[in-house]
Design a protein around this motif. Structure first.
Motif, PDB file in Angstrom:
ATOM      1  N   ALA A   1       0.828  -1.205   0.000  1.00 59.79           N
ATOM      2  CA  ALA A   1       0.000   0.000   0.000  1.00 59.79           C
ATOM      3  C   ALA A   1       0.867   1.261   0.000  1.00 59.79           C
ATOM      4  N   ALA A   2       1.896   1.290   0.847  1.00 62.70           N
ATOM      5  CA  ALA A   2       2.782   2.456   0.909  1.00 62.70           C
ATOM      6  C   ALA A   2       3.543   2.630  -0.393  1.00 62.70           C
ATOM      7  N   GLY A   3       3.976   1.521  -0.978  1.00 64.29           N
ATOM      8  CA  GLY A   3       4.714   1.601  -2.235  1.00 64.29           C
ATOM      9  C   GLY A   3       3.870   2.132  -3.375  1.00 64.29           C
ATOM     10  N   VAL A   4       2.637   1.639  -3.493  1.00 59.81           N
ATOM     11  CA  VAL A   4       1.745   2.125  -4.554  1.00 59.81           C
ATOM     12  C   VAL A   4       1.386   3.590  -4.313  1.00 59.81           C
ATOM     13  N   THR A   5       1.191   3.969  -3.043  1.00 60.55           N
ATOM     14  CA  THR A   5       0.874   5.361  -2.724  1.00 60.55           C
ATOM     15  C   THR A   5       1.958   6.303  -3.229  1.00 60.55           C
ATOM     16  N   ASN A   6       3.189   6.021  -2.882  1.00 62.29           N
ATOM     17  CA  ASN A   6       4.291   6.884  -3.286  1.00 62.29           C
ATOM     18  C   ASN A   6       4.528   6.845  -4.789  1.00 62.29           C
ATOM     19  N   THR A   7       4.412   5.658  -5.377  1.00 62.66           N
ATOM     20  CA  THR A   7       4.595   5.531  -6.817  1.00 62.66           C
ATOM     21  C   THR A   7       3.546   6.340  -7.569  1.00 62.66           C
ATOM     22  N   ALA A   8       2.281   6.189  -7.184  1.00 63.20           N
ATOM     23  CA  ALA A   8       1.191   6.869  -7.886  1.00 63.20           C
ATOM     24  C   ALA A   8       1.245   8.382  -7.679  1.00 63.20           C
ATOM     25  N   PHE A   9       1.443   8.830  -6.431  1.00 57.54           N
ATOM     26  CA  PHE A   9       1.442  10.268  -6.154  1.00 57.54           C
ATOM     27  C   PHE A   9       2.613  10.966  -6.843  1.00 57.54           C
ATOM     28  N   ASN A  10       3.809  10.430  -6.682  1.00 56.68           N
ATOM     29  CA  ASN A  10       4.990  11.075  -7.257  1.00 56.68           C
ATOM     30  C   ASN A  10       4.930  11.115  -8.777  1.00 56.68           C
ATOM     31  N   TRP A  11       4.458  10.044  -9.382  1.00 56.56           N
ATOM     32  CA  TRP A  11       4.324  10.008 -10.833  1.00 56.56           C
ATOM     33  C   TRP A  11       3.223  10.962 -11.282  1.00 56.56           C
ATOM     34  N   GLY A  12       2.123  10.984 -10.542  1.00 57.15           N
ATOM     35  CA  GLY A  12       0.986  11.815 -10.927  1.00 57.15           C
ATOM     36  C   GLY A  12       1.305  13.297 -10.907  1.00 57.15           C
TER      37      GLY A  12
ATOM     38  N   LEU B   1      10.265  -1.987  -9.108  1.00 53.00           N
ATOM     39  CA  LEU B   1       9.742  -3.052  -9.960  1.00 53.00           C
ATOM     40  C   LEU B   1       8.925  -2.478 -11.105  1.00 53.00           C
ATOM     41  N   SER B   2       8.084  -1.470 -10.801  1.00 51.67           N
ATOM     42  CA  SER B   2       7.266  -0.849 -11.853  1.00 51.67           C
ATOM     43  C   SER B   2       8.146  -0.199 -12.915  1.00 51.67           C
ATOM     44  N   ALA B   3       9.163   0.533 -12.459  1.00 50.32           N
ATOM     45  CA  ALA B   3      10.055   1.211 -13.404  1.00 50.32           C
ATOM     46  C   ALA B   3      10.837   0.204 -14.245  1.00 50.32           C
ATOM     47  N   SER B   4      11.298  -0.874 -13.625  1.00 53.20           N
ATOM     48  CA  SER B   4      12.073  -1.882 -14.356  1.00 53.20           C
ATOM     49  C   SER B   4      11.228  -2.563 -15.427  1.00 53.20           C
ATOM     50  N   LEU B   5       9.992  -2.934 -15.069  1.00 55.08           N
ATOM     51  CA  LEU B   5       9.106  -3.586 -16.041  1.00 55.08           C
ATOM     52  C   LEU B   5       8.777  -2.642 -17.205  1.00 55.08           C
ATOM     53  N   MET B   6       8.508  -1.384 -16.884  1.00 55.98           N
ATOM     54  CA  MET B   6       8.176  -0.422 -17.929  1.00 55.98           C
ATOM     55  C   MET B   6       9.392  -0.103 -18.796  1.00 55.98           C
ATOM     56  N   ALA B   7      10.579  -0.026 -18.179  1.00 58.87           N
ATOM     57  CA  ALA B   7      11.790   0.220 -18.963  1.00 58.87           C
ATOM     58  C   ALA B   7      12.097  -0.967 -19.860  1.00 58.87           C
ATOM     59  N   GLY B   8      11.877  -2.189 -19.345  1.00 59.54           N
ATOM     60  CA  GLY B   8      12.102  -3.378 -20.153  1.00 59.54           C
ATOM     61  C   GLY B   8      11.169  -3.455 -21.344  1.00 59.54           C
TER      62      GLY B   8
END
Length: 294
Positions: free
Chosen positions: A68-79, A187-194
């Motif tokens: 939950a914390a990881g998705v929160t930071n990933t989504a907010f910072n990217w958004g 993990l999200s960045a690695s998958l998207m970069a790949g």
């Protein structure tokens, strides 16, 4: 001092959209920036409180907090790096709406009249913010809108799970949150970069490492400030002070060209903030009732 500490935390988060955009324009995607920011915090707590790893790894419910914390930071910072900062922050602060539903589902809390009112306010505010200019159903119009909504939902889930797991060690809970910021974004960045959707991490030159490290230190200090302030103030006071993040983000975004505020967004934002304030009033009412009963 506790109030100043919370205001410092809100200031850092409210202004964070600007450096995220600068790093993005320089070639470092917001997801990679997020990983870098949380590595420092993860290293500090791992080295200073290494025994917390044992509790964290042996407690599956803490893994939920990590996610939950990881998705929160990933989504907010990217958004906030991608879209209109004002809209993203307001949609993120629909958190009280999701908190009511999740607290009912996970904690078994009953729905009160105040909870129903803030749900209605939050939904009405979201409808105003998301309403298309030419009319139609209120729906996220961009990836940034969707990230703001997702981040708010997982932030509510994170808070509800922290309440559920309040008996766990504080360092194990902090470890779960910091590791989530590193693992989920990484993990999200690695998958998207790949897949060729984003670039691998790069910066124009070594000089860029200085502001990156400085930002990591600021985020680490802001988290310490949050823990210091929240541990010394009533929960309702903490929630009210933390809402200063919204005007900080909105004013800075309007001033620096990161967002705009029209009438419907202003009305919707007022409803969303009113719902958040009602949540603090209900928390204060419940705390007062518990004190009287005891």
């Amino acid at each position: 001092m506790p109030v100043l500490a919370l205001m410092f935390n809100a200031l850092v988060w409210g202004l964070s959209w600007w450096p995220f955009r600068q790093f993005s324009e320089a070639g470092l995607h917001p997801l990679w920036t997020t990983v870098t920011l949380y590595i420092l915090s993860l290293l500090v707590i791992s080295l200073s409180q290494w025994r917390a790893w044992r509790e964290f790894l042996s407690t599956p419910t803490l893994w939920m907090i990590m996610l939950a914390a990881g998705v929160t930071n990933t989504a907010f910072n990217w958004g906030v790096a991608l879209g209109d900062v004002v809209r993203v922050v307001l949609l993120f602060y629909l958190m009280p709406l999701w908190a009511v539903l999740l607290a009912r589902l996970i904690l078994g809390e009953r729905l009160t009249a105040l909870a129903g009112l803030r749900m209605a306010l939050a939904l009405g505010g979201a409808a105003f913010v998301l309403a298309p200019e030419g009319g139609g159903l209120p729906w996220p119009s961009s990836l940034a809108d969707g990230l703001g909504l997702l981040g708010g939902f997982t932030f509510a889930l994170n808070n509800v799970m922290l309440r559920r797991e309040a008996h766990r060690g504080a360092h194990a809970r902090a470890l779960a949150m910091f590791s989530g910021g590193v693992l989920v974004a990484g993990l999200s960045a690695s998958l998207m970069a790949g897949a060729g959707l984003v670039s691998w991490p790069s910066l124009p030159g070594p000089i860029w490492l200085l502001p990156l490290v400085g930002m990591a230190v600021l985020f680490f200090l802001s988290n310490l400030s949050l823990q210091y302030g929240a541990g010394r103030l009533p929960a309702n006071v903490t929630a009210i002070v933390m809402l200063t993040e919204v005007p900080v983000a909105a004013i800075s975004a309007i001033w620096l060209g990161g967002g705009h505020l029209d009438l419907k967004t202003g009305v919707g934002g007022a409803c969303i903030l009113a719902a958040a304030l009602l949540a603090t009033l209900e928390r204060h009412k419940n705390a007062s009732a518990a004190t009287i009963e005891s």
